[in-house]
Design a protein around this motif. Structure first.
Motif, PDB file in Angstrom:
ATOM      1  N   ARG A  44      -3.345   8.281  -3.316  1.00  8.93           N
ATOM      2  CA  ARG A  44      -2.595   7.435  -4.251  1.00  8.93           C
ATOM      3  C   ARG A  44      -3.636   7.106  -4.703  1.00  8.93           C
ATOM      4  NH1 ARG A  44       1.470   3.283  -1.728  1.00  8.93           N
ATOM      5  NH2 ARG A  44       0.976   1.903  -3.118  1.00  8.93           N
ATOM      6  N   PRO A  45      -3.297   6.987  -6.182  1.00  6.56           N
ATOM      7  CA  PRO A  45      -3.665   5.823  -7.363  1.00  6.56           C
ATOM      8  C   PRO A  45      -4.335   4.590  -7.035  1.00  6.56           C
ATOM      9  CG  PRO A  45      -1.589   6.294  -8.146  1.00  6.56           C
ATOM     10  CD  PRO A  45      -1.707   6.299  -6.878  1.00  6.56           C
ATOM     11  N   ASP A  46      -5.733   4.547  -7.364  1.00  6.64           N
ATOM     12  CA  ASP A  46      -6.165   3.239  -7.266  1.00  6.64           C
ATOM     13  C   ASP A  46      -5.525   1.686  -8.158  1.00  6.64           C
ATOM     14  OD1 ASP A  46      -7.700   3.719  -5.402  1.00  6.64           O
ATOM     15  OD2 ASP A  46      -9.764   3.965  -7.051  1.00  6.64           O
ATOM     16  N   ILE A  47      -4.858   0.767  -7.654  1.00  7.82           N
ATOM     17  CA  ILE A  47      -4.631   0.203  -8.588  1.00  7.82           C
ATOM     18  C   ILE A  47      -5.152  -1.470  -7.508  1.00  7.82           C
ATOM     19  CG2 ILE A  47      -2.101  -1.186  -9.281  1.00  7.82           C
ATOM     20  CD1 ILE A  47      -1.061   1.650  -8.879  1.00  7.82           C
ATOM     21  N   VAL A  67       1.777  11.741  -5.378  1.00  4.38           N
ATOM     22  CA  VAL A  67       1.307  11.274  -4.507  1.00  4.38           C
ATOM     23  C   VAL A  67       2.066  12.153  -3.530  1.00  4.38           C
ATOM     24  CG1 VAL A  67       1.010   9.439  -2.708  1.00  4.38           C
ATOM     25  CG2 VAL A  67       1.335   8.920  -5.268  1.00  4.38           C
ATOM     26  N   PRO A  79       4.358   8.881 -11.298  1.00  5.53           N
ATOM     27  CA  PRO A  79       2.933   8.837 -10.358  1.00  5.53           C
ATOM     28  C   PRO A  79       3.189   8.573  -8.354  1.00  5.53           C
ATOM     29  CG  PRO A  79       3.506   7.407 -12.163  1.00  5.53           C
ATOM     30  CD  PRO A  79       4.243   7.812 -12.342  1.00  5.53           C
TER      31      PRO A  79
END
Lengths: 144, 148
Positions: A74-77, A68, A64
């Motif tokens: 960036r992935p949503d967390i 990026v 992951p």
């Protein structure tokens, strides 16, 4: 349904499937995250296949971040649960996946793909428990 | 050494899949489990893609006599539906519904430095150690009962 992402989810799912196939083709192993992780937690002597387990977990953590760098986003967390509930959730997930011999990957993906009755039943049980718990927490307790 | 590369390749693919599919986000997973709320069916597509590719791939791979980097395939052999399977899956499902994380996405989220992710993974590892201790105790007790 404003967050619905069918194509990205289907493609991401296909990559997870490809991972399971690659691990079976190369190492002859089921890609079950809970089992592979728990295999690293033995404190009694040496675990013969510790190396590939560490490499597998490292790959999950690194990929992951590499995405990026490649995509720039960036992935949503985001967490919907408060910290105390998150810790309780972690304990239950850890205990339950080892007691039940698998999680979403080992039972839900690899086991169902092999048409294992144990995995099909386990997946039905944890899906039902997850949906029921979410309903109770989000509609009966929080929602009022 | 080759087995390390096998593990790393599979781990990288798995982590990329978790990130791209959105499963790395607990809020999205809760959105799938919350069928009475603003239901987000995306996770069903993750499962569909993963199971379809695995089912087809396993068919081809398991036809080989052996894997490439190991002498033999290691496959689960148990077929019984025992209380541990049902209790374990139930507890896991409750935890999944509470936190929105299952083991893979929690590990995939570790690189992003969220305190909740660290706390969840630490608790998960503690739960795994506790489950091993519990299972060992059960099997020791069973053995003692059989012996007496």
């Amino acid at each position: 349904m404003e967050n619905f992402t069918p194509l990205a989810s289907l493609f991401g799912g296909a990559l997870i499937g490809l991972s399971a196939v690659v691990l079976m083709l190369l190492n002859g192993r089921i890609a079950g995250i809970s089992g592979i992780t728990a295999g690293l937690l033995s404190f009694s002597g040496s675990v013969p296949d510790r190396g590939w387990r560490i490499a597998f977990v490292a790959g999950i953590v690194i990929a992951p971040l590499a995405l990026v760098l490649l995509t720039g986003s960036r992935p949503d967390i985001a967490f919907v649960a408060p910290m105390s509930m998150t810790i309780a959730a972690g304990l239950l997930v850890g205990f339950g996946t080892i007691l039940g011999n698998g999680c979403t990957s080992g039972h839900g993906v690899c086991g169902i793909a092999r048409l294992s009755t144990r995995s099909i039943i386990a997946t039905a049980v944890f899906m039902t428990a997850g949906i029921a718990t979410t309903f109770i927490v989000r509609h009966l307790i929080v929602g009022g | 050494m080759k087995r390390l590369l096998g593990g790393l390749a599979a781990g990288l693919l798995f982590g990329a899949g978790l990130s791209i599919s959105g499963m790395i986000n607990p809020a999205k997973v809760i959105g799938f489990l919350d069928i009475a709320g603003a239901w987000d069916p995306s996770l069903a597509f993750v499962m569909l893609g993963a199971v379809a590719v695995t089912a087809i791939g396993y068919r081809t791979v398991l036809r080989r006599g052996q894997p490439m980097f190991e002498p033999r395939f290691t496959l689960p052999t148990r077929r019984d539906i025992d209380p541990s399977l049902l209790l374990g899956a139930s507890l896991f499902g409750i935890g999944w519904g509470l936190g929105g994380y299952c083991p893979g996405p929690a590990l995939a989220g570790l690189g992003f430095g969220g305190l909740e992710t660290y706390a969840f993974v630490a608790a998960m590892l503690a739960g795994m150690i506790a489950a091993r201790w519990y299972a060992n105790r059960q099997s020791t007790a069973d053995g003692a009962r059989r012996a007496s």
